[in-house]
Design a protein around this motif. Structure first.
Motif, PDB file in Angstrom:
ATOM      1  N   PRO A  16       3.892  -2.060  80.261  1.00  0.00           N
ATOM      2  CA  PRO A  16       4.051  -3.318  79.505  1.00  0.00           C
ATOM      3  C   PRO A  16       3.897  -3.117  78.005  1.00  0.00           C
ATOM      4  N   LEU A  17       4.667  -2.188  77.483  1.00  0.00           N
ATOM      5  CA  LEU A  17       4.566  -1.874  76.055  1.00  0.00           C
ATOM      6  C   LEU A  17       4.987  -3.055  75.201  1.00  0.00           C
ATOM      7  N   LEU A  18       6.093  -3.699  75.546  1.00  0.00           N
ATOM      8  CA  LEU A  18       6.552  -4.852  74.782  1.00  0.00           C
ATOM      9  C   LEU A  18       5.524  -5.971  74.819  1.00  0.00           C
ATOM     10  N   GLU A  19       5.087  -6.329  76.017  1.00  0.00           N
ATOM     11  CA  GLU A  19       4.198  -7.474  76.161  1.00  0.00           C
ATOM     12  C   GLU A  19       2.857  -7.239  75.457  1.00  0.00           C
ATOM     13  N   THR A  20       2.282  -6.069  75.659  1.00  0.00           N
ATOM     14  CA  THR A  20       0.976  -5.802  75.057  1.00  0.00           C
ATOM     15  C   THR A  20       1.046  -5.776  73.533  1.00  0.00           C
ATOM     16  N   THR A  21       2.030  -5.072  72.986  1.00  0.00           N
ATOM     17  CA  THR A  21       2.115  -4.998  71.523  1.00  0.00           C
ATOM     18  C   THR A  21       2.457  -6.349  70.901  1.00  0.00           C
ATOM     19  N   ALA A  22       3.292  -7.134  71.580  1.00  0.00           N
ATOM     20  CA  ALA A  22       3.626  -8.458  71.048  1.00  0.00           C
ATOM     21  C   ALA A  22       2.393  -9.354  71.021  1.00  0.00           C
ATOM     22  N   VAL A  23       1.608  -9.326  72.087  1.00  0.00           N
ATOM     23  CA  VAL A  23       0.407 -10.167  72.125  1.00  0.00           C
ATOM     24  C   VAL A  23      -0.617  -9.689  71.098  1.00  0.00           C
ATOM     25  N   THR A  24      -0.756  -8.365  70.922  1.00  0.00           N
ATOM     26  CA  THR A  24      -1.707  -7.880  69.922  1.00  0.00           C
ATOM     27  C   THR A  24      -1.308  -8.347  68.517  1.00  0.00           C
ATOM     28  N   HIS A  25      -0.018  -8.385  68.246  1.00  0.00           N
ATOM     29  CA  HIS A  25       0.442  -8.861  66.933  1.00  0.00           C
ATOM     30  C   HIS A  25       0.006 -10.308  66.713  1.00  0.00           C
ATOM     31  N   VAL A  26       0.182 -11.132  67.742  1.00  0.00           N
ATOM     32  CA  VAL A  26      -0.204 -12.539  67.624  1.00  0.00           C
ATOM     33  C   VAL A  26      -1.719 -12.672  67.491  1.00  0.00           C
ATOM     34  N   LEU A  27      -2.465 -11.874  68.237  1.00  0.00           N
ATOM     35  CA  LEU A  27      -3.921 -11.913  68.117  1.00  0.00           C
ATOM     36  C   LEU A  27      -4.366 -11.569  66.696  1.00  0.00           C
ATOM     37  N   GLY A  28      -3.753 -10.558  66.134  1.00  0.00           N
ATOM     38  CA  GLY A  28      -4.137 -10.126  64.798  1.00  0.00           C
ATOM     39  C   GLY A  28      -3.871 -11.163  63.729  1.00  0.00           C
ATOM     40  N   GLN A  76      -1.817   5.861  78.970  1.00  0.00           N
ATOM     41  CA  GLN A  76      -2.845   6.551  78.193  1.00  0.00           C
ATOM     42  C   GLN A  76      -2.234   7.432  77.110  1.00  0.00           C
ATOM     43  N   ARG A  77      -1.070   7.992  77.374  1.00  0.00           N
ATOM     44  CA  ARG A  77      -0.390   8.781  76.341  1.00  0.00           C
ATOM     45  C   ARG A  77       0.064   7.882  75.196  1.00  0.00           C
ATOM     46  N   LEU A  78       0.514   6.684  75.519  1.00  0.00           N
ATOM     47  CA  LEU A  78       0.895   5.732  74.468  1.00  0.00           C
ATOM     48  C   LEU A  78      -0.312   5.346  73.621  1.00  0.00           C
ATOM     49  N   ALA A  79      -1.451   5.176  74.279  1.00  0.00           N
ATOM     50  CA  ALA A  79      -2.672   4.868  73.533  1.00  0.00           C
ATOM     51  C   ALA A  79      -3.090   6.044  72.658  1.00  0.00           C
ATOM     52  N   ALA A  80      -2.993   7.259  73.204  1.00  0.00           N
ATOM     53  CA  ALA A  80      -3.435   8.450  72.464  1.00  0.00           C
ATOM     54  C   ALA A  80      -2.579   8.714  71.239  1.00  0.00           C
ATOM     55  N   THR A  81      -1.319   8.280  71.262  1.00  0.00           N
ATOM     56  CA  THR A  81      -0.420   8.488  70.126  1.00  0.00           C
ATOM     57  C   THR A  81      -0.311   7.251  69.232  1.00  0.00           C
ATOM     58  N   ASP A  82      -1.209   6.300  69.420  1.00  0.00           N
ATOM     59  CA  ASP A  82      -1.307   5.095  68.586  1.00  0.00           C
ATOM     60  C   ASP A  82      -0.128   4.141  68.735  1.00  0.00           C
ATOM     61  N   LEU A  83       0.686   4.291  69.767  1.00  0.00           N
ATOM     62  CA  LEU A  83       1.842   3.411  69.916  1.00  0.00           C
ATOM     63  C   LEU A  83       1.447   2.037  70.457  1.00  0.00           C
ATOM     64  N   LEU A  84       0.286   1.937  71.103  1.00  0.00           N
ATOM     65  CA  LEU A  84      -0.163   0.620  71.552  1.00  0.00           C
ATOM     66  C   LEU A  84      -0.705  -0.209  70.390  1.00  0.00           C
ATOM     67  N   ALA A 143      -6.627   0.953  72.619  1.00  0.00           N
ATOM     68  CA  ALA A 143      -7.165   2.136  73.308  1.00  0.00           C
ATOM     69  C   ALA A 143      -6.654   2.251  74.731  1.00  0.00           C
ATOM     70  N   GLY A 144      -5.869   1.269  75.183  1.00  0.00           N
ATOM     71  CA  GLY A 144      -5.311   1.312  76.530  1.00  0.00           C
ATOM     72  C   GLY A 144      -6.242   0.800  77.600  1.00  0.00           C
ATOM     73  N   ARG A 145      -7.396   0.276  77.216  1.00  0.00           N
ATOM     74  CA  ARG A 145      -8.357  -0.221  78.202  1.00  0.00           C
ATOM     75  C   ARG A 145      -8.118  -1.681  78.568  1.00  0.00           C
ATOM     76  N   LEU A 146      -7.306  -2.372  77.787  1.00  0.00           N
ATOM     77  CA  LEU A 146      -7.009  -3.777  78.028  1.00  0.00           C
ATOM     78  C   LEU A 146      -5.495  -3.944  78.060  1.00  0.00           C
ATOM     79  N   VAL A 147      -4.977  -4.364  79.198  1.00  0.00           N
ATOM     80  CA  VAL A 147      -3.536  -4.564  79.366  1.00  0.00           C
ATOM     81  C   VAL A 147      -3.223  -6.042  79.170  1.00  0.00           C
TER      82      VAL A 147
END
Length: 377
Positions: A89-101, A48-56, A118-122
């Motif tokens: 799972p910072l690596l996995e989540t951010t990598a998948v979001t990049h591909v989704l985008g 949640q801290r990662l989400a709050a600081t926009d790192l996700l 927002a950290g609600r979807l892993v």
């Protein structure tokens, strides 16, 4: 040529240092003393801290609420996370979001990306296949129909599979294409078995038996899986670098205080030579990581394709992080194996990263094939 990081990339790294500053690497039981998983869940407070600081949302475009940075910025952040063995799972989540985008249908991206940042979807990814010795996409088959896809197969060693809401699974079609399926954890036809890494975290074996997914949850883009695979590779190399740097720091501090014959052991020639060798390993890991990350980020052309730079980075990361932790254990003596001291945890995580990257010999063979197939003029 300017090799410095941009202000935005440096700001991301600084934010990560602040977020990870109070994370303790020994917050969960020791993997050496735990026969199964060290914990049932990821570190939700940190998540949640990662989400709050926009790192996700680091690699997500502003149109979906992200910061729109690049894989180099992600590697800088992952480097910081590895220093404290962050259990997310910072690596996995951010990598998948990049591909989704970049490769998902607009409606799918709009539905999933805001929830992820927002950290609600892993999110996680299945990148190792069923054997670890063949391309991951060969382990699962995908058959298209009018409005859905059907998937069958088995894929192993999926990180955070038991906590992730969606797993990106590469699969091959009868005509030789590779698609990327977004598989919910509770999907009918999916069986999720527990496996365990050397670091004590629970992994997942996904067994797919006639799994049906809507067409909008399967990315039928030729670039989706190669992009995800490249991001996962560079990110894992960044984790290995950050971990190795922290271990060398711990070793320097210990040998600087530990005395024998009235002198700090760091002043002994044999100790100094070994630590110098490991420093060289880390600098080579760093140089090859940034070369690969730059190629992935910019798509710049070179004599060899980007897979060559990824292979070189994997060779140095896998071999280098192993040598760093082994030397650290040696120079710490028995203290390095003490389960009340965190070094053994770094050793366990380093072995997990080494195994995730695969054997250096295999990457050297791949690199040799690329050199043979391309003119270097």
């Amino acid at each position: 040529m300017d090799f410095t990081f941009t202000e935005e990339q440096q700001a991301a790294a600084e934010t990560a240092r602040t977020v990870f500053a109070d994370v303790a690497p020994d917050a969960v039981p020791s993997p050496a003393l735990t026969p199964t998983a060290v914990a049932d869940d990821l570190d939700r407070r940190l998540w949640q801290r990662l989400a709050a600081t926009d790192l996700l949302g680091l690699l997500v475009g502003p149109e979906h609420g992200g910061t729109g940075l690049d894989p180099i910025a992600l590697c800088l952040v992952l480097r910081e996370s590895a220093r404290v063995l962050a259990r997310v799972p910072l690596l996995e989540t951010t990598a998948v979001t990049h591909v989704l985008g970049h490769h998902a249908p607009a409606a799918t991206a709009a539905a999933l990306l805001p929830e992820a940042i927002a950290g609600r979807l892993v999110l996680t990814a299945a990148a190792h296949g069923a054997t670890g010795h063949e391309p991951a996409e060969r382990s699962v088959t995908a058959r298209p129909a009018d409005d859905h896809w059907t998937l069958d197969g088995t894929t192993d060693h999926v990180p955070w599979a038991h906590q992730a809401d969606l797993t990106a699974v590469p699969a091959h079609t009868a005509d030789g294409r590779t698609v990327l399926a977004l598989l919910p954890r509770d999907q009918a036809g999916l069986t999720l078995d527990a496996q365990y890494g050397t670091h004590g975290e629970r992994l997942g074996r996904l067994r797919l038996d006639g799994v049906r997914l809507p067409a909008d949850r399967v990315l039928d883009s030729a670039d989706a899986w190669p992009t995800l695979r490249a991001l996962l590779t560079t990110g894992t190399c960044a984790l290995a670098l950050g971990l190795g740097e922290q271990v060398l720091t711990m070793t320097s501090q210990y040998t600087g205080k530990r005395e024998q014959f009235g002198h700090p052991v760091a002043t002994f020639q044999a100790v100094a030579v070994q630590t110098a060798d490991r420093y060289i390993d880390l600098r080579a890991m760093e140089a090859t990581l940034w070369q690969a990350a730059w190629r992935v980020t910019t798509g710049a052309e070179a004599a060899l394709p980007v897979e060559a730079d990824l292979a070189v980075a994997k060779i140095w990361a896998a071999e280098g992080v192993r040598r760093v932790v082994q030397t650290a254990q040696h120079l710490h003596g028995g203290f390095g194996a003490d389960t009340d001291y965190p070094l053994h945890r770094y050793h366990a995580w380093a072995k997990y990263l080494e195994l995730s990257l695969g054997p250096a010999a295999a990457h050297e063979e791949s690199l040799g094939d690329l050199i043979a197939a391309h003119s270097l003029d």
